[in-house]
Design a protein around this motif. Structure first.
Motif, PDB file in Angstrom:
ATOM      1  N   GLN A   1       0.865  -1.173   0.000  1.00  0.00           N
ATOM      2  CA  GLN A   1       0.000   0.000   0.000  1.00  0.00           C
ATOM      3  C   GLN A   1       0.905   1.228   0.000  1.00  0.00           C
ATOM      4  O   GLN A   1       2.021   1.189   0.533  1.00  0.00           O
ATOM      5  CB  GLN A   1      -0.856   0.043   1.278  1.00  0.00           C
ATOM      6  N   MET A   2       0.430   2.317  -0.590  1.00  0.00           N
ATOM      7  CA  MET A   2       1.149   3.577  -0.460  1.00  0.00           C
ATOM      8  C   MET A   2       0.415   4.424   0.564  1.00  0.00           C
ATOM      9  O   MET A   2      -0.768   4.716   0.408  1.00  0.00           O
ATOM     10  CB  MET A   2       1.227   4.350  -1.779  1.00  0.00           C
ATOM     11  N   VAL A   3       1.122   4.769   1.624  1.00  0.00           N
ATOM     12  CA  VAL A   3       0.588   5.675   2.633  1.00  0.00           C
ATOM     13  C   VAL A   3       1.029   7.076   2.240  1.00  0.00           C
ATOM     14  O   VAL A   3       2.210   7.326   2.013  1.00  0.00           O
ATOM     15  CB  VAL A   3       1.103   5.313   4.043  1.00  0.00           C
TER      16      VAL A   3
ATOM     17  N   ALA B   1       7.700   0.845   8.918  1.00  0.00           N
ATOM     18  CA  ALA B   1       8.054   1.303   7.573  1.00  0.00           C
ATOM     19  C   ALA B   1       9.570   1.421   7.459  1.00  0.00           C
ATOM     20  O   ALA B   1      10.262   1.609   8.455  1.00  0.00           O
ATOM     21  CB  ALA B   1       7.397   2.649   7.277  1.00  0.00           C
ATOM     22  N   ARG B   2      10.063   1.331   6.236  1.00  0.00           N
ATOM     23  CA  ARG B   2      11.508   1.372   6.039  1.00  0.00           C
ATOM     24  C   ARG B   2      12.015   2.723   5.552  1.00  0.00           C
ATOM     25  O   ARG B   2      13.170   3.060   5.757  1.00  0.00           O
ATOM     26  CB  ARG B   2      11.900   0.284   5.055  1.00  0.00           C
TER      27      ARG B   2
ATOM     28  N   VAL C   1       4.380   0.530   2.047  1.00  0.00           N
ATOM     29  CA  VAL C   1       4.450  -0.436   3.149  1.00  0.00           C
ATOM     30  C   VAL C   1       3.736  -1.714   2.757  1.00  0.00           C
ATOM     31  O   VAL C   1       2.879  -1.719   1.868  1.00  0.00           O
ATOM     32  CB  VAL C   1       3.830   0.130   4.452  1.00  0.00           C
ATOM     33  N   LYS C   2       4.080  -2.792   3.451  1.00  0.00           N
ATOM     34  CA  LYS C   2       3.350  -4.044   3.253  1.00  0.00           C
ATOM     35  C   LYS C   2       1.936  -3.874   3.791  1.00  0.00           C
ATOM     36  O   LYS C   2       1.701  -3.143   4.762  1.00  0.00           O
ATOM     37  CB  LYS C   2       4.062  -5.185   3.964  1.00  0.00           C
ATOM     38  N   ASN C   3       0.994  -4.568   3.160  1.00  0.00           N
ATOM     39  CA  ASN C   3      -0.411  -4.478   3.570  1.00  0.00           C
ATOM     40  C   ASN C   3      -0.604  -4.723   5.064  1.00  0.00           C
ATOM     41  O   ASN C   3      -1.426  -4.069   5.701  1.00  0.00           O
ATOM     42  CB  ASN C   3      -1.254  -5.482   2.781  1.00  0.00           C
TER      43      ASN C   3
END
Length: 103
Positions: free
Chosen positions: A7-9, A30-31, A65-67
């Motif tokens: 997903q894009m936050v 998040a990275r 980020v991953k879902n």
């Protein structure tokens, strides 16, 4: 390319608050992210209605980020830089259809 599990936050905050957004997102798993400069189009009626001063200069933080961690990242950002803070940020997520270069 592969179907994405990401997903894009997106978070839009007052100028100078993007480091707080990134810190909160990283604490939630998040990275990293990308920060863009933006300009809001607020009007005086909205300022009067909500009794807040709306700064036109904004920062847009984009984080993939991953879902599985999306909700935690959104909650963390809201707690540290949401509308009830000086950052006056809004955050939301969008599905990412496909990705390349993300491991």
């Amino acid at each position: 390319m592969k179907n994405s599990e990401f997903q894009m936050v997106l978070c839009i905050v007052n100028m100078g608050y993007s480091p707080i957004v990134m810190e909160a997102a990283k604490e939630a798993g998040a990275r990293g992210g990308t920060i863009l400069h933006g300009r809001g189009t607020a009007n005086r009626e909205a300022e009067k209605l909500f009794q807040i001063v709306i700064q036109p200069d904004k920062e847009i933080v984009m984080i993939i980020v991953k879902n599985e961690i999306k909700d935690e990242v959104l909650k963390a950002i809201n707690a540290k830089a949401g509308l009830e803070t000086a950052g006056q940020g809004i955050a939301f997520s969008l599905p990412v259809d496909r990705t390349v270069g993300i491991t």
